[in-house]
Design a protein around this motif. Structure first.
Motif, PDB file in Angstrom:
ATOM      1  N   ALA A 113     -12.710   6.796   7.325  1.00  6.54           N
ATOM      2  CA  ALA A 113     -11.813   7.508   8.236  1.00  6.54           C
ATOM      3  C   ALA A 113     -12.108   7.130   9.680  1.00  6.54           C
ATOM      4  O   ALA A 113     -11.185   6.915  10.483  1.00  6.54           O
ATOM      5  CB  ALA A 113     -11.951   9.019   8.030  1.00  6.54           C
ATOM      6  N   GLN A 114     -13.402   7.038  10.032  1.00  2.00           N
ATOM      7  CA  GLN A 114     -13.759   6.660  11.397  1.00  2.00           C
ATOM      8  C   GLN A 114     -13.311   5.237  11.701  1.00  2.00           C
ATOM      9  O   GLN A 114     -12.802   4.949  12.787  1.00  2.00           O
ATOM     10  CB  GLN A 114     -15.272   6.782  11.600  1.00  2.00           C
ATOM     11  CG  GLN A 114     -15.722   6.680  13.051  1.00  2.00           C
ATOM     12  CD  GLN A 114     -15.407   7.933  13.847  1.00  2.00           C
ATOM     13  OE1 GLN A 114     -16.095   8.933  13.740  1.00  2.00           O
ATOM     14  NE2 GLN A 114     -14.366   7.884  14.663  1.00  2.00           N
ATOM     15  N   GLU A 116     -10.786   3.648  10.277  1.00  3.74           N
ATOM     16  CA  GLU A 116      -9.331   3.672  10.387  1.00  3.74           C
ATOM     17  C   GLU A 116      -8.907   4.170  11.765  1.00  3.74           C
ATOM     18  O   GLU A 116      -8.000   3.611  12.391  1.00  3.74           O
ATOM     19  CB  GLU A 116      -8.733   4.574   9.295  1.00  3.74           C
ATOM     20  CG  GLU A 116      -8.906   4.071   7.871  1.00  3.74           C
ATOM     21  CD  GLU A 116      -7.839   3.061   7.472  1.00  3.74           C
ATOM     22  OE1 GLU A 116      -6.948   2.767   8.278  1.00  3.74           O
ATOM     23  OE2 GLU A 116      -7.916   2.567   6.327  1.00  3.74           O
ATOM     24  N   MET A 117      -9.577   5.204  12.240  1.00  2.00           N
ATOM     25  CA  MET A 117      -9.238   5.778  13.535  1.00  2.00           C
ATOM     26  C   MET A 117      -9.498   4.786  14.668  1.00  2.00           C
ATOM     27  O   MET A 117      -8.756   4.706  15.646  1.00  2.00           O
ATOM     28  CB  MET A 117     -10.046   7.066  13.749  1.00  2.00           C
ATOM     29  CG  MET A 117      -9.757   7.783  15.055  1.00  2.00           C
ATOM     30  SD  MET A 117     -11.012   7.389  16.296  1.00  2.00           S
ATOM     31  CE  MET A 117     -10.587   8.558  17.576  1.00  2.00           C
ATOM     32  N   ILE A 253     -11.866  12.853  15.740  1.00  3.40           N
ATOM     33  CA  ILE A 253     -10.883  13.167  14.707  1.00  3.40           C
ATOM     34  C   ILE A 253     -10.850  14.680  14.518  1.00  3.40           C
ATOM     35  O   ILE A 253     -11.849  15.292  14.133  1.00  3.40           O
ATOM     36  CB  ILE A 253     -11.217  12.478  13.375  1.00  3.40           C
ATOM     37  CG1 ILE A 253     -11.225  10.959  13.531  1.00  3.40           C
ATOM     38  CG2 ILE A 253     -10.217  12.897  12.285  1.00  3.40           C
ATOM     39  CD1 ILE A 253     -11.606  10.203  12.273  1.00  3.40           C
ATOM     40  N   ASP A 257      -5.806  16.381  11.889  1.00  2.00           N
ATOM     41  CA  ASP A 257      -5.346  14.987  11.976  1.00  2.00           C
ATOM     42  C   ASP A 257      -6.025  14.076  10.969  1.00  2.00           C
ATOM     43  O   ASP A 257      -5.699  12.892  10.884  1.00  2.00           O
ATOM     44  CB  ASP A 257      -5.603  14.425  13.387  1.00  2.00           C
ATOM     45  CG  ASP A 257      -4.754  15.113  14.441  1.00  2.00           C
ATOM     46  OD1 ASP A 257      -3.674  15.616  14.085  1.00  2.00           O
ATOM     47  OD2 ASP A 257      -5.177  15.156  15.611  1.00  2.00           O
ATOM     48  N   TYR A 261      -5.925   9.397   8.725  1.00  2.00           N
ATOM     49  CA  TYR A 261      -6.921   8.343   8.568  1.00  2.00           C
ATOM     50  C   TYR A 261      -7.374   8.195   7.122  1.00  2.00           C
ATOM     51  O   TYR A 261      -8.349   7.507   6.850  1.00  2.00           O
ATOM     52  CB  TYR A 261      -8.096   8.617   9.510  1.00  2.00           C
ATOM     53  CG  TYR A 261      -7.613   8.835  10.927  1.00  2.00           C
ATOM     54  CD1 TYR A 261      -7.006   7.802  11.636  1.00  2.00           C
ATOM     55  CD2 TYR A 261      -7.691  10.090  11.527  1.00  2.00           C
ATOM     56  CE1 TYR A 261      -6.514   7.999  12.923  1.00  2.00           C
ATOM     57  CE2 TYR A 261      -7.210  10.289  12.813  1.00  2.00           C
ATOM     58  CZ  TYR A 261      -6.617   9.249  13.499  1.00  2.00           C
ATOM     59  OH  TYR A 261      -6.123   9.454  14.767  1.00  2.00           O
ATOM     60  N   ARG A 263      -5.677   6.516   4.156  1.00  2.00           N
ATOM     61  CA  ARG A 263      -4.507   5.657   3.976  1.00  2.00           C
ATOM     62  C   ARG A 263      -3.688   5.987   2.733  1.00  2.00           C
ATOM     63  O   ARG A 263      -2.528   5.591   2.635  1.00  2.00           O
ATOM     64  CB  ARG A 263      -4.912   4.177   3.965  1.00  2.00           C
ATOM     65  CG  ARG A 263      -5.887   3.788   2.887  1.00  2.00           C
ATOM     66  CD  ARG A 263      -6.092   2.263   2.828  1.00  2.00           C
ATOM     67  NE  ARG A 263      -6.552   1.678   4.071  1.00  2.00           N
ATOM     68  CZ  ARG A 263      -6.909   0.400   4.217  1.00  2.00           C
ATOM     69  NH1 ARG A 263      -6.846  -0.415   3.164  1.00  2.00           N
ATOM     70  NH2 ARG A 263      -7.321  -0.072   5.376  1.00  2.00           N
ATOM     71  N   LYS A 266      -1.732   9.519   4.134  1.00  2.00           N
ATOM     72  CA  LYS A 266      -0.865   9.367   5.299  1.00  2.00           C
ATOM     73  C   LYS A 266       0.613   9.152   4.963  1.00  2.00           C
ATOM     74  O   LYS A 266       1.481   9.747   5.624  1.00  2.00           O
ATOM     75  CB  LYS A 266      -1.380   8.215   6.173  1.00  2.00           C
ATOM     76  CG  LYS A 266      -0.591   8.008   7.451  1.00  2.00           C
ATOM     77  CD  LYS A 266      -1.169   6.871   8.285  1.00  2.00           C
ATOM     78  CE  LYS A 266      -0.336   6.631   9.538  1.00  2.00           C
ATOM     79  NZ  LYS A 266      -0.913   5.514  10.356  1.00  2.00           N
TER      80      LYS A 266
END
Length: 319
Positions: A113-114, A116-117, A253, A257, A261, A263, A266
């Motif tokens: 997630a980090q 992706e962000m 994050i 939200d 992140y 995938r 989303k």
């Protein structure tokens, strides 16, 4: 002249300068212009402009920071601020293991997630793959990540399995190794370059987790092991070996939200009956819950997203 930050501590940074000299450099004026107050102002991989000390050619001062193309950041509990782990990388190598220390998929999901962000390219490397026997849940999760389009590699620093393929990936690239303590990041570096000996530590038998043998991030220029390059000499890879992390806390994050992140989640966000107000827990007409029922989102990933969202809300990051 310009140079690349290799490592740093107490505001003294080792900088590999464009003339080939590695200099110990302080920050001129002690402060670099930045929009964010980081725990550390520079990270391995940063490109900086320096001036050489007129009295000592092995020293210098950092004048400015060349804008980063990317950066990997986590929240530092001790400093209560974001910490830079690496900069300007081609790959974030997320190292995990089937065992010793125990497999922690949610740790990887937080890292993903980090990444992706921050717009980084993650690669999941399952080290100690020789310990996979009797661990079907580990292979199941590796398959989940692969199905999501993430690069997953199965390697063993002990047996050499998968090392040739791994070398092919990182050759001529700058990669950062990130993972919990004890997963064997330093052992991987050692087998990639048999002339590079990083300190490695044994696992804590009491807690089943690793000791912190890497205390600061360091950029290493590896002369790749010819045993895995088909006998070709002079092949190079650049690796940032980051300190082992026991709790990977997300930075930047918000809980509401987090789905942006993941995938797999989303694509269904905003398609619920209640639109963006849906919490994806118990509302009727939730597209995310329906996607889980339809097998489009794996139940394990949905559960991981729920748990990580709660971790962000509560500030408790223990798995």
């Amino acid at each position: 002249m310009n140079g690349t930050v290799l490592a740093g501590t107490n505001n003294i940074f080792e900088v590999e300068c464009s003339d080939g000299v590695i200099r110990n450099c302080s920050i001129k004026g002690k402060v670099l212009k930045s929009d964010t107050e980081y725990y550390n102002p520079l990270a391995p991989g940063d490109i900086v402009e320096i001036e050489v000390d007129q009295m000592d050619d092995n020293k210098g001062q950092v004048l400015s920071l060349v804008p980063r193309k990317n950066q990997f950041v986590r929240w530092n509990v001790k400093g209560r601020c974001p910490q830079l782990l690496a900069a300007n990388v081609d790959y974030m190598i997320l190292v995990t293991t089937p065992d010793e220390p125990p497999f922690r998929p949610r740790f990887i999901d937080r890292e993903l997630a980090q990444a992706e962000m921050l717009g980084l390219t993650p690669v999941i490397v399952c080290n100690k793959y020789d310990l996979i026997a009797g661990k079907p849940e580990v292979e199941e999760y590796l398959k989940i990540w692969e199905d999501l389009g993430y690069k997953v590699m199965r390697v063993s620093a002990k047996t050499g399995e998968g090392i040739s393929e791994f070398i092919e990936l990182i050759r001529d690239k700058l990669s950062a190794f990130v993972g919990q303590s004890g997963v064997g990041k330093s052992s991987l570096v050692n087998v990639l370059d048999d002339s590079c000996v990083l300190k490695t530590g044994s696992l804590s038998k009491k807690y089943g987790r690793g000791s912190h043998t890497t205390t600061k991030g360091t950029l290493n220029r590896l002369q790749l092991n010819t045993a895995y390059t088909g006998g070709i000499h002079g092949e190079i890879a650049s690796i940032i070996d980051t300190p082992g992390i026991r709790r990977f806390m997300l930075h930047g994050i918000e809980a509401d939200d987090l789905h942006l992140y993941f995938r797999d989640i989303k694509p269904f966000v905003g398609k619920c009956k209640f639109g963006m107000n849906c919490t994806h827990t118990s509302e009727p007409g939730c597209a995310v819950k329906q996607a889980v029922e339809d097998g489009l989102i794996h139940e394990k990933r949905y559960d991981s997203w729920m748990r990580i969202r709660d971790q962000i809300k509560t500030g408790s990051w223990l798995d």
